[in-house]
Write an enzyme that holds these catalytic residues in place. Structure first.
Site, PDB file in Angstrom:
ATOM      1  CG  ASP A  18      -1.964   1.074   1.168  1.00  0.00           C
ATOM      2  OD1 ASP A  18      -1.938   1.590  -0.224  1.00  0.00           O
ATOM      3  OD2 ASP A  18      -2.807   1.125   2.035  1.00  0.00           O
ATOM      4  CG  ASN A  37      -7.161  -2.045  -6.498  1.00  0.00           C
ATOM      5  OD1 ASN A  37      -6.503  -3.020  -5.781  1.00  0.00           O
ATOM      6  ND2 ASN A  37      -8.322  -1.069  -5.774  1.00  0.00           N
TER       7      ASN A  37
HETATM    8  C1  FPP Z   1      -1.138   0.212  -3.082  1.00  0.00           C
HETATM    9  O1  FPP Z   1      -1.035   1.331  -3.388  1.00  0.00           O
HETATM   10  C2  FPP Z   1      -0.792  -0.573  -5.093  1.00  0.00           C
HETATM   11  C3  FPP Z   1      -1.371  -1.041  -5.725  1.00  0.00           C
HETATM   12  C4  FPP Z   1      -3.209  -1.152  -5.271  1.00  0.00           C
HETATM   13  C5  FPP Z   1      -0.760  -1.930  -6.651  1.00  0.00           C
HETATM   14  C6  FPP Z   1       0.340  -2.557  -6.199  1.00  0.00           C
HETATM   15  C7  FPP Z   1       0.346  -2.982  -7.626  1.00  0.00           C
HETATM   16  C8  FPP Z   1       2.531  -3.459  -8.346  1.00  0.00           C
HETATM   17  C9  FPP Z   1       2.760  -2.369  -7.186  1.00  0.00           C
HETATM   18  C10 FPP Z   1       3.001  -3.521  -9.204  1.00  0.00           C
HETATM   19  C11 FPP Z   1       2.531  -5.147  -9.342  1.00  0.00           C
HETATM   20  C12 FPP Z   1       3.480  -5.741  -9.498  1.00  0.00           C
HETATM   21  C13 FPP Z   1       3.610  -7.334  -9.758  1.00  0.00           C
HETATM   22  C14 FPP Z   1       4.108  -8.058 -10.754  1.00  0.00           C
HETATM   23  C15 FPP Z   1       2.477  -8.044  -8.265  1.00  0.00           C
HETATM   24  P1  FPP Z   1      -2.353   2.296  -3.285  1.00  0.00           P
HETATM   25  O2  FPP Z   1      -2.231   2.607  -4.763  1.00  0.00           O
HETATM   26  O3  FPP Z   1      -3.770   1.878  -2.858  1.00  0.00           O
HETATM   27  O4  FPP Z   1      -1.364   3.726  -2.670  1.00  0.00           O
HETATM   28  P2  FPP Z   1      -2.051   5.022  -2.114  1.00  0.00           P
HETATM   29  O5  FPP Z   1      -2.602   4.148  -1.384  1.00  0.00           O
HETATM   30  O6  FPP Z   1      -1.330   6.351  -1.893  1.00  0.00           O
HETATM   31  O7  FPP Z   1      -3.352   5.785  -2.910  1.00  0.00           O
END
Ligand code: FPP
Length: 247
Positions: free
Chosen positions: A21, A69
């Site tokens: 996250d 998401n």
């Molecule tokens: C959460 O941060 C992250 C995600 C929903 C996506 C995670 C995906 C990756 C790191 C890339 C995936 C790659 C592989 C191969 C597994 P957020 O966007 O919710 O952050 P925020 O809470 O600050 O908005």
């Protein structure tokens, strides 16, 4: 003493799950669009996977995309899906070199065709690897998984191959996406949030929870080691009292 050498390899969690996250907030801090955070999140995925495999963790599960998401801006969702395809294509060779098997949990048939295809290819091409299993939770929701399991068991009852009184923890766990995997003993969530967000609700019943304020793109091996050291300093009682635990 360096962090890695403080880890007791004999008491390593067999399965570690991570809620990655803070990508969006990390990007904002850097004055960049959210996708920039996701792209840098891949570096953290690589580091963590490598660290887990080197230590001898058997299962590493990463929450890469939740069912909720889909509600994000369309552009962010499509960029994330593309990033997944690119990363899968790029990293399969690395997974094979490191003897890591890829698996997925979640309603993956509902992913865009190209993501689904890349994922199936990755799973197929790494299926004989033995050192560690990397599980990607994609279009995953724990409530959905539990409902699906209930539905499947109900169908078996209806078909007369299962009696309701036969349903126990083992049979129920076997109907979940995580069938055959040990339950995570340690759940890590980055970015300072302290929620489970519909992730592995059944499976984390006895897991130790570890929260760190670090945003996912900044998460490195040292942070992973710190979480494991913290886990190893806790006493895991499973409902018993201290004196009942065998040392
Ligand atoms: C959460 O941060 C992250 C995600 C929903 C996506 C995670 C995906 C990756 C790191 C890339 C995936 C790659 C592989 C191969 C597994 P957020 O966007 O919710 O952050 P925020 O809470 O600050 O908005």
């Amino acid at each position: 003493m360096d962090l890695k050498s403080q880890i007791n390899i004999e008491k390593l969690p067999r399965h570690i799950a991570i809620i990655m996250d803070g990508n969006g907030r990390w990007a904002k801090q850097h004055g960049k669009p959210r996708v920039f955070g996701h792209r840098n999140g891949v570096t953290a995925v690589r580091e963590t996977t490598e660290a887990a495999a080197e230590l001898g963790v058997e299962y590493l599960t990463l929450y890469a995309f939740s069912t909720e998401n889909w509600n994000r801006p369309k552009l962010e969702v499509s960029a994330l899906m593309r990033l997944l395809v690119d990363t899968l294509h790029k990293e399969i060779e690395t997974l094979n070199k490191n003897d890591i098997r890829l698996q997925a949990i979640g309603d993956i048939t509902k992913l865009p065709g190209s993501t689904y295809k890349a994922l199936l290819e990755g799973i197929e091409n790494t299926k004989d690897n033995k050192r560690m299993t990397l599980v990607l939770a994609l279009n995953y929701s724990s409530k959905w998984e539990i409902m699906e399991a209930s539905r499947r068991l109900a169908q078996q009852v209806e078909a007369g191959v299962l009696r309701p009184e036969e349903i126990d923890e083992e049979i129920f766990a076997g109907a979940l996406n995580t069938s055959g995997m040990p339950d995570p003993e340690l759940l890590i969530r980055t970015s300072g949030e302290t929620r489970l967000s519909n992730f592995l609700l059944w499976q984390v019943a006895y897991a130790e929870l570890y929260f760190t304020p670090i945003f996912w793109p900044d998460f490195r091996k040292e942070n992973f080691y710190t979480a494991i050291i913290d886990f190893q300093q806790r006493e895991r009682r499973f409902g018993k009292i201290s004196e009942q635990l065998v040392q």
